[in-house]
Design a protein around this motif. Sequence first.
Motif, PDB file in Angstrom:
ATOM      1  N   GLN A   6      47.371  36.417  36.990  1.00  0.00           N
ATOM      2  CA  GLN A   6      47.069  37.657  36.271  1.00  0.00           C
ATOM      3  C   GLN A   6      46.543  37.361  34.872  1.00  0.00           C
ATOM      4  OE1 GLN A   6      47.165  40.823  37.603  1.00  0.00           O
ATOM      5  NE2 GLN A   6      46.135  41.356  35.694  1.00  0.00           N
ATOM      6  N   PRO A  44      41.375  42.146  42.493  1.00  0.00           N
ATOM      7  CA  PRO A  44      40.480  42.324  41.342  1.00  0.00           C
ATOM      8  C   PRO A  44      39.811  41.028  40.898  1.00  0.00           C
ATOM      9  CG  PRO A  44      42.533  43.506  40.996  1.00  0.00           C
ATOM     10  CD  PRO A  44      42.736  42.659  42.207  1.00  0.00           C
ATOM     11  N   SER A  93      35.860  40.404  40.737  1.00  0.00           N
ATOM     12  CA  SER A  93      35.247  40.016  39.459  1.00  0.00           C
ATOM     13  C   SER A  93      34.479  38.711  39.594  1.00  0.00           C
ATOM     14  CB  SER A  93      36.329  39.888  38.383  1.00  0.00           C
ATOM     15  OG  SER A  93      36.934  41.138  38.139  1.00  0.00           O
ATOM     16  N   ALA A 141      37.670  40.742  48.738  1.00  0.00           N
ATOM     17  CA  ALA A 141      38.244  41.831  47.943  1.00  0.00           C
ATOM     18  C   ALA A 141      38.383  43.101  48.783  1.00  0.00           C
ATOM     19  CB  ALA A 141      37.383  42.105  46.707  1.00  0.00           C
ATOM     20  N   ASP A 146      40.030  50.843  48.582  1.00  0.00           N
ATOM     21  CA  ASP A 146      39.399  50.912  47.267  1.00  0.00           C
ATOM     22  C   ASP A 146      37.879  50.969  47.458  1.00  0.00           C
ATOM     23  OD1 ASP A 146      38.475  50.639  44.697  1.00  0.00           O
ATOM     24  OD2 ASP A 146      39.756  48.935  44.188  1.00  0.00           O
TER      25      ASP A 146
END
Length: 298
Positions: free
Chosen positions: A208, A242, A246, A267, A274
């Motif tokens: 994270q 995420p 990214s 993802a 999402d």
Amino acid sequence: RLVEARGAFERAAKLAPESSFPLLGLGRVALAEGDRAKALEHFESAARLASWSSAVQRALVQVYTLEDKLDLAFQAQQKVARMPATTEMMRDPIYQEMLDMQVLGKQLANRADRLFSKGDLPGAARAYQEMIVARPDLARPAMNLARVKEQQGDQAGAVGLLRAVVLRFPEETVAHESLAHVLEQMGDLDGAAEALAQCIALKPDYAQALFSMGLLQKKRGKPDEAMTAFQRAVDSDPKLAPAQLSLGIALLEVGQTERAIQHMRRAVQLAPNDPVPKGYLKKAEEEQRRRQDATGSM
């Protein structure tokens, strides 16, 4: 002051090798440091010297439970249950004081957390401040108070608290991460990057924090550093959707369409509800088709 405590217990163990109490202390130090294997080694050595000690057996229950050795934990519990109600050979007033402080700290923390969850920020701030006075040995009360101040709009106050925490508790990774977050909100991107770098140095596989570093470096206009951070985040935790997205976006921006699509598809798999990853994946696949058509027309 765990290093000093360990040194004192080690000297005590040499002076009284027949006593279980120094070993019990060493086990508690190791447990506080997160070294369960070493803690278990000390507690089991203490049990061999003093199988009659309920304190030793309770310590074994704690570590066996943490290590998921439930059969051994149950056996130690049964030993405690069968022991007569007698006083230990040597009282441990320091440990009892620690337990009392833990109870007090838990009560104050629960009250502060309830106030915070209800939106009573002034009440929560007072409760966390009271807890800081009662438990100056803990980092979390000050960190929680910083959260309250941030929500109250006092970002400078939050930064001051968090800087004090990282100064006193330099190995508290969440404090460095929280400091980076507030500094970024204040527009101090360089300071935020420095705080995040400290967090990552303490825990290099903290996905994270690596992902946050990638976003921050992108905001700072450093795409290469951002891509490196996203890649490290994905390597540390492939299930962090995420970060996968990214990294895919960063790869797409430098023309690595095929690799970008791989990460975007991952993802989408990780976050099927999402719409954002799906949108980027569609965009990348269209770009890939355009390039293939252009190549074929040549």
